[in-house]
Design an enzyme around this catalytic site. Structure first.
Site, mmCIF file in Angstrom:
data_model
loop_
_atom_site.group_PDB
_atom_site.id
_atom_site.type_symbol
_atom_site.label_atom_id
_atom_site.label_comp_id
_atom_site.label_asym_id
_atom_site.label_seq_id
_atom_site.Cartn_x
_atom_site.Cartn_y
_atom_site.Cartn_z
ATOM 1 N N SER A 270 0.582 -12.769 39.136
ATOM 2 C CA SER A 270 -0.825 -12.389 39.259
ATOM 3 C C SER A 270 -1.761 -13.561 38.990
ATOM 4 C CB SER A 270 -1.146 -11.268 38.264
ATOM 5 O OG SER A 270 -1.113 -11.756 36.932
ATOM 6 N N CYS B 298 0.835 -1.213 0.000
ATOM 7 C CA CYS B 298 0.000 0.000 0.000
ATOM 8 C C CYS B 298 0.868 1.261 0.000
ATOM 9 C CB CYS B 298 -0.978 -0.041 1.175
ATOM 10 S SG CYS B 298 -2.387 1.074 0.981
ATOM 11 N N TYR B 299 0.957 1.985 1.130
ATOM 12 C CA TYR B 299 1.826 3.169 1.162
ATOM 13 C C TYR B 299 3.261 2.781 0.821
ATOM 14 C CZ TYR B 299 4.325 7.286 2.815
ATOM 15 O OH TYR B 299 5.146 8.390 2.893
ATOM 16 N N GLU C 149 -1.995 -9.027 4.510
ATOM 17 C CA GLU C 149 -1.937 -9.457 5.909
ATOM 18 C C GLU C 149 -3.294 -9.616 6.572
ATOM 19 O OE1 GLU C 149 -1.425 -4.891 6.053
ATOM 20 O OE2 GLU C 149 -1.048 -6.564 4.681
#
Length: 519
Positions: free
Chosen positions: A229, A84-85, A177
């Protein structure tokens, strides 16, 4: 390790899909790493990449401060894929012409493939394939030496390449992608395997071997502590560190009174009895609830919890750690990417309590064995280390715990109501076989009461909101389409079994505009 020398670099130009590019390449078992497009050429070359991907981005190449790369990058003999870009930038820097499209392309498009070699090998049965477009500019004139290898109705040059003894550059106007390009993963595999010559060496087994060696070299004979945690990240980080140094590691679990039902017992069962880690359980619930008394604002809750957690943790380590110098932290790769993103730091939507505040206070050296991994890779690593499914596939749980799911004042009584509702919600999600499909689920106790009728008597009781979302990485999310009969059973059980609740609602907001948690 071999995968460090089998690396694809992804240069980030601010695309919302940049992380997806790296993840798709890693799914092909090739190590990929994201760098901001602003890094110097020398830094790029120092990584010795076997290939480079130029991501998409929101800019136009003709803007005054449009992001770019040094032209010399194209002369290094390294295969390059512009998306793209990235394609438009290659065109602009190589002597071609980019112009505004007469017809912008957003969404699905039919791509006609004109060259089935290299990048499009095995792609497009019948000569075409579906792709996902998102661009307002297009290639008006290709640079010298390039030729078109695919087109759409609105883009005469939807893909192009220059593949000669000087340059090996491939460009796509669409996004391979995203899942909306069904054969996009194969296109990326063609690039990393056939064009770049990479091998599938990126596995969690190889990563374990590398991480164990690094931890041992970093620690030596010193003592190490981990704030555990019970969540996926801290659990996997603890298990990996224990694999490396054994009894040199001590895990500290702080019961702050804001945990889910059975949380402390599960941590004890898994880590002390099953994995045989040194585990200290610290009950500080009364202290936390006392400090939270009268605190309503969610940001204030976070600060109170974070400060008290540090104080409790620091007091315990000073008292018993015996010269500890290292702290294990479950930092993930998206956290690292965010800190160096081309787009810069994100606006603070809400602060996060986590162990990241500890090192500055305690002057401990950090061990971050997960900092090269995405969340889905952490789960695979957890399985590789032998952690049980109930830990590996746990839904994310916020650091401040139930304090930010009890909207308004935090009291023992209100926490008990929420625990009861959340426990039933979790049980029914699992019973319906939906747990693995859902990214995160939670119940929220609202700071309001509503009128109801029970046994012919008027009630004026609490409202519980249920929230379940689907997501890939938590950055965006959609509300989970739980079947109506399952929702009905959840609601019926909560109202009948949790004293003090007479109404249940289901949150159907996406992220954005909402966030996953309510506070």
């Amino acid at each position: 390790m071999e995968f460090w020398h089998n690396r694809i670099l992804v240069l980030d130009f601010g695309s919302q899909y940049t992380q997806l590019i790296a993840r798709r390449i890693r799914e092909a078992q090739v190590y990929s790493q994201i760098l901001p497009c602003t890094v110097p050429l020398a830094t790029i070359l120092a990584y010795r990449p076997q290939g480079i991907v130029l991501s998409g981005g929101p800019s136009s190449v003709y803007e005054k401060k449009a992001p770019s790369v040094p032209k010399e990058l194209f002369d290094q003999g390294i295969p390059i894929l512009g998306i793209c870009y990235g394609m438009q930038l290659v065109t602009h820097l190589s002597g071609g012409e980019v112009a505004k499209s007469k017809h912008r392309e957003y969404g699905r498009a039919d791509l006609t493939i004109d060259d089935h070699s290299n990048l499009f090998k095995g792609i497009g049965e019948g000569g075409s394939t579906v792709v996902w477009m998102s661009h307002g500019d297009r290639i008006e004139r290709m640079p010298p030496g390039f030729r078109s290898i695919a087109h759409t109705v609105n883009s005469p040059v939807a893909a192009m390449k220059r593949d000669d003894h000087k340059r090996r550059i491939y460009c796509l106007q669409f996004h391979p992608e995203v899942v909306h390009t069904p054969e996009g993963t194969q296109i990326l595999r063609n690039f990393v395997y056939d064009i770049c010559g990479c091998k599938p060496t990126w596995t969690m087994q190889s990563y374990v071997n590398m991480a164990v060696q690094q931890i041992r070299e970093q620690v030596g004979k010193e003592r190490v502590i981990c704030a555990l945690s019970g969540g996926v990240d801290s659990s996997v980080a603890a298990a990996l560190t224990h694999r490396a140094i054994g009894d040199q590691l001590t895990c500290i679990f702080v019961d702050n009174g804001l945990l889910r039902t059975g949380e402390k017992e599960q941590v004890k069962q898994t880590f002390a009895q099953q994995l045989h880690l040194n585990l200290r359980l610290l009950d500080a619930s009364d202290s936390f609830l006392a400090k939270l008394k009268g605190v309503i604002d969610p940001e204030r809750k976070r600060k109170v919890i974070g400060k008290l957690f540090i104080e409790q943790f620091e007091a315990e380590t000073k008292k018993k750690s015996g010269g500890t110098k290292f702290l294990v932290q479950g930092t993930l790769y998206p956290d690292v990417i965010e800190s160096v993103s081309f787009k810069g730091p994100s606006a603070t939507i809400k602060t996060h309590h986590n162990v990241g505040g500890l090192p500055a206070r305690m002057k401990l050296k950090l061990i971050e064995p997960l900092r090269q991994l995405f969340k889905d890779e952490v789960r695979v690593l957890g399985k590789e280390l032998g952690l049980p499914d109930e830990i590996v596939w746990r839904h994310p749980f916020p650091g401040p715990g139930l304090a930010i799911r009890v909207l308004g004042a935090v009291t023992k009584e209100r926490l008990a109501i929420l625990r009861g509702a959340e426990s039933i919600f979790d049980e029914e999600i699992r019973a319906a076989g939906l747990y693995r499909e859902i990214w995160q689920s939670l119940a929220v106790l609202l700071p309001i009461r509503t009128v109801g009728v029970m046994g012919d008597q008027r009630t004026y009781e609490h409202v519980v909101a249920l929230r379940a979302v689907t997501s890939l990485d938590g950055m965006t999310a959609d509300w989970a389409k739980i079947p109506n009969d399952v929702l009905g059973k959840m609601s019926n059980r909560i109202i009948n079994e949790v004293r003090g609740v007479n109404r249940v609602v289901y949150d159907i907001s996406s992220k954005p505009p909402a966030t996953i948690e309510w506070e």
